[in-house]
Design an enzyme around this catalytic site. Structure first.
Site, mmCIF file in Angstrom:
data_model
loop_
_atom_site.group_PDB
_atom_site.id
_atom_site.type_symbol
_atom_site.label_atom_id
_atom_site.label_comp_id
_atom_site.label_asym_id
_atom_site.label_seq_id
_atom_site.Cartn_x
_atom_site.Cartn_y
_atom_site.Cartn_z
ATOM 1 N N GLY A 149 0.605 -1.201 0.033
ATOM 2 C CA GLY A 149 0.032 0.187 0.009
ATOM 3 C C GLY A 149 1.018 1.187 -0.117
ATOM 4 C CG ASP A 174 3.472 -6.470 -10.673
ATOM 5 O OD1 ASP A 174 3.373 -6.583 -9.450
ATOM 6 O OD2 ASP A 174 2.359 -7.202 -11.336
ATOM 7 C CB ILE A 203 10.121 -14.969 -5.120
ATOM 8 C CG1 ILE A 203 8.826 -14.981 -4.615
ATOM 9 C CG2 ILE A 203 11.184 -14.546 -3.911
ATOM 10 C CD1 ILE A 203 8.629 -16.189 -3.449
ATOM 11 C CG ASP A 204 5.323 -14.064 -7.325
ATOM 12 O OD1 ASP A 204 5.876 -14.916 -6.468
ATOM 13 O OD2 ASP A 204 4.096 -13.669 -7.173
HETATM 14 O O1 F6P Z 1 5.755 -10.627 -3.691
HETATM 15 C C1 F6P Z 1 4.981 -11.633 -4.344
HETATM 16 C C2 F6P Z 1 4.443 -12.514 -3.460
HETATM 17 O O2 F6P Z 1 5.727 -13.214 -2.575
HETATM 18 C C3 F6P Z 1 3.415 -13.340 -3.831
HETATM 19 O O3 F6P Z 1 4.318 -14.731 -4.320
HETATM 20 C C4 F6P Z 1 2.567 -13.825 -2.854
HETATM 21 O O4 F6P Z 1 1.339 -14.267 -3.174
HETATM 22 C C5 F6P Z 1 2.677 -12.677 -2.032
HETATM 23 O O5 F6P Z 1 3.844 -11.979 -2.207
HETATM 24 C C6 F6P Z 1 2.198 -12.684 -0.519
HETATM 25 O O6 F6P Z 1 2.490 -11.375 0.174
HETATM 26 P P1 F6P Z 1 2.188 -11.221 1.820
HETATM 27 O O7 F6P Z 1 1.494 -12.259 2.145
HETATM 28 O O8 F6P Z 1 3.445 -10.837 2.388
HETATM 29 O O9 F6P Z 1 1.238 -9.884 1.367
#
Ligand code: F6P
Length: 441
Positions: A149, A174, A203-204
């Protein structure tokens, strides 16, 4: 490539200051006209050319002979946004060291907790220097902290103005790059001299126009270890099922590459390729057939796969506005257990969800080196007064990619690619799992 997309990079103005960075006399400078072509295969190039009659391509990243800012007078700020990723600290360190030692820029601020550190009332600013960053590259997570955010763009730009910052480095995914684009637009509207440079992180590995994002390779290596553990577990019991859920909201890159790296999976389920459970060719039937034949099965599922099993209205959004995927790992665990109990075919299912353990790992050597390259390229771009852009990686070259190019784009596994076919060949799973499924047009 999106139709009509432009890869032109904006800048703050003419670069009239000779680059006198400490190593400048040895640099091989790059010019803005050097390009990495979008299509590297002639067969793919369909004759599209830009206004100058050149095929689409990206500016090459690296030092410029003439730059916009004078290092000694510069003030820089760095922040990290979104989920953790191996290598965040290595990028912070690389930027600080490059600015400090090579451009003699010694006023570097670390903004804590991502864009939220740019709130009006936030005092989350630390002064960075080589001592502060000395050992951080080997540590997982981010020493600056992160968040999802952001406050309104106005507020963030006010804060940057108050800090008298000349360049902002955003290390994020992104969504954060889209935020960076909004900041850049506001900077332009106010006529400020503030470079805005992104270093793509996730990491995605799902950032458009970036073949490799840092931390991804480390994540795949860690994920492959987990797939191997599931393999060992599934072998240790009669009719053993090893089930692993990996991250990857919209893209199955980690899952697919962890499957390839481990070589031990029978099914690779990713968001790009919908699947069904029931029916002759559904997952239940295919798993049963493998169990009969080999007495063990390993299934690796990306968190964003199989989302048709969840009611959209029941899913919640995170602070970045992303819909949190339904828990496909737990769902498959329960459905597989119930199904095999119902059909009187006893199985032993072991479920592993390593999620945050993977994200918080320190970067491996290859990622550390890569982070350093990205960081230095980001510092060069900022010193040249570029803005609204991120450091990309295209066909093995570091590039400049306009943040605006990401709009409306998602980078996903191409189900017609050699890559995906190698996954299918490796697992020997069918192209379509479930009779009613329609994939890839
Ligand atoms: O930054 C991408 C990522 O690692 C995704 O693979 C995953 O869905 C998401 O972040 C989860 O993020 P969090 O639980 O920290 O908000």
């Amino acid at each position: 490539m999106k139709k009509g997309v432009s890869f032109e990079i904006e800048s703050l103005g003419d670069t009239v200051i000779p680059n006198t960075a400490s190593t400048a006399s040895y640099f091989k400078f790059h010019s803005d006209s050097e390009r990495v072509l979008y299509h590297h295969l002639l067969s793919k190039f369909q004759g599209e050319v830009d206004e100058q009659g050149l095929p689409a391509g990206f500016e090459v990243a690296g030092p410029r002979e003439n730059i916009f800012f004078q290092g000694e007078k510069c003030r820089a700020a760095i922040l990290t946004c979104g989920g953790l990723c191996p290598g965040l600290n290595a990028v912070i360190r690389g930027i600080v060291l490059q600015l400090w030692y090579f451009y003699h820029c010694k006023q570097i601020f670390g903004v804590r907790y991502g864009y939220n550190g740019l709130r009006n009332d936030s005092e989350e600013i630390v002064k960075l220097n080589p001592d502060w960053v000395r050992d951080i590259h080997s540590v997982g997570g981010t020493m600056l902290g992160t968040s999802r955010g952001a406050p309104p763009v106005d507020e963030m730009v006010n804060k940057l103005e108050a800090l008298k910052v000349d360049m902002l480095f955003i290390i994020g995914g992104d969504g954060s790059m889209r935020g960076g684009h909004a900041i850049w637009q506001e900077v332009r509207r106010r006529g400020l001299q503030l470079a805005v440079i992104g270093v793509p992180k996730t990491i995605d590995n799902d950032i458009p126009y970036v073949h490799r994002s840092f931390g991804y390779e480390t994540a795949v290596k860690e994920a492959a270890k987990v797939v191997n553990a599931a393999h060992v577990e599934s072998r240790g019991a009669p009719y053993g099922i090893g089930l692993v859920k990996l991250m990857g909201r919209y893209s199955g890159y980690i899952t697919a590459n962890a499957v390839l790296a481990s070589g031990n999976a029978d099914f690779c389920l990713i968001p790009e390729s919908p699947f069904e459970l029931e029916g002759d060719n559904g997952l239940f039937a295919l798993v049963k057939e493998r169990l009969r034949r080999r007495r063990q099965v390993v299934i690796v599922v990306a968190e964003g796969a199989g989302q048709q099993f969840f009611r959209r209205e029941e899913l919640i959004k995170d602070a970045s506005g992303n819909t949190k995927p339904g828990d496909i790992g737990a769902y498959l665990r329960d459905r597989l257990n119930t199904h095999f109990l119902d059909v009187g075919f006893p199985v032993t299912l072991k479920y592993i969800d390593p999620s945050y353990i993977i994200r918080s790992t320190p970067p491996n050597f290859s990622d550390k080196i890569y982070c350093d390259h990205l960081a230095r390229a980001a510092a060069h771009a900022a010193m040249a007064g570029k803005g609204g852009m991120l450091i990309g990686n295209w066909h093995g070259h570091l590039t400049h990619v306009p943040m605006s190019a990401l709009e409306g784009e998602v980078r996903q596994v191409d189900l017609q690619s050699d890559f995906w076919f190698s996954v299918l060949e490796n697992t020997r799973q069918p192209y379509i799992i479930g009779p009613s499924v329609c994939v890839a047009d």
